[in-house]
Design an enzyme around this catalytic site. Sequence first.
Site, PDB file in Angstrom:
ATOM      1  CB  SER A   1     -31.240  50.119 -12.991  1.00  0.00           C
ATOM      2  OG  SER A   1     -30.774  51.436 -13.112  1.00  0.00           O
TER       3      SER A   1
ATOM      4  CG  ASP B   1     -25.371  50.625  -7.673  1.00  0.00           C
ATOM      5  OD1 ASP B   1     -25.090  51.635  -8.352  1.00  0.00           O
ATOM      6  OD2 ASP B   1     -26.387  49.936  -7.859  1.00  0.00           O
TER       7      ASP B   1
ATOM      8  CG  HIS C   1     -26.137  50.126 -11.518  1.00  0.00           C
ATOM      9  ND1 HIS C   1     -27.079  50.386 -10.544  1.00  0.00           N
ATOM     10  CD2 HIS C   1     -26.767  50.300 -12.709  1.00  0.00           C
ATOM     11  CE1 HIS C   1     -28.224  50.709 -11.115  1.00  0.00           C
ATOM     12  NE2 HIS C   1     -28.060  50.663 -12.425  1.00  0.00           N
TER      13      HIS C   1
END
Length: 366
Positions: free
Chosen positions: A47, A151, A186
Amino acid sequence: MFHLLLIFSCWMLSSLAQAIDGEDSRATFVLPALNALSDQTSISGLSSGGFMAAQYHIAYSENLVGAGIIAGGPWNCVASIPGNDLTPKLVNATTTCMDPCKYSWFGCPKSLYPNSRYLSELAKTEAERGSIARLENLFDDKVYIFSGLKDRTVKQVVVDQTVSFYEYLELDGSAIRYDNSVAAGHGFITDDLENNQCGLTEKPWINNCGFSQARRLLEHIYGELEVDVKELSGELIKFDQTPFISGEYSSLDDIGYAYIPESCRSESCRVHVALHGCRQGHEFLGNRFVSGTGYNETADANQLIVLYPQVKPSSIMPLNPRGCWDFWGYSSNSLPPYHYYKRSAPQMKAINQMVNRLTSKPTNEL
């Protein structure tokens, strides 16, 4: 006397709680000089850590052999729409670089995606200026890129542009491995049944999808590796990051972590830098990310030191409440001139200095 006893009792309870949690807020080590191999360093991140891994790879490619970018966009992503200098970088970060069509009422045209061709030209310009490394250094590197099918935080159309960015810089196709077919939410991927189900996106953002992502990316970068250990031989240290911090808006935590296999105390090992995502740093998860993502088990069997730099949250100046790595410019207090994507950025300099410490010779050998 009663007040003194009360204060002492509270201190004892605090110390006991820290002992029970296995976490002490103090850094007890100086990051050691271990004479690690200076030409075998790699970096990865999830991320915001993925965005930072991409930035660091381009800025310091002369010192790296590869990068792992998990749910992250291309280098300097927030600058990817030509002529869009008036939009705040943070807005670009949360739209263009995460969910490009979040506020679109007219479908999802590619014009809203990160412009990887434009970014590749910007990178060539910055390399000529010397603010990032020469791009030729990338040609012998390996890049692992991952995007989960479920995600919804950093959409796959963004991560697709990370692949395209490297292709525009003319990396050989065999150097890039793009994992984009796993039904993952995610998070960082593991094969640990105690972690979140694969398709979820929730704390601690570490998911079980039946394979070790740490091993997969390290094997792509370094080639065939020995089987992961089940019991660690080395030591996870908490070290003082403050000697590496510059600038008043860096958002770097006072502490960082490093996993040092026992063999790396006497032999020269490789270094891998692993960057947490937003809300995964020490102040949110303690050492959950550094102990529960599988890096250490692969590293222990393969003479790899793992460096885990840490970012802390900040409510104002800089505005970084989730403890993210800087890929939109908060380290200059969100004001131009921006340097978050350059070698001169305080977070990038700090990571480089930490690596340099690990690769330097112990003082008694100088």
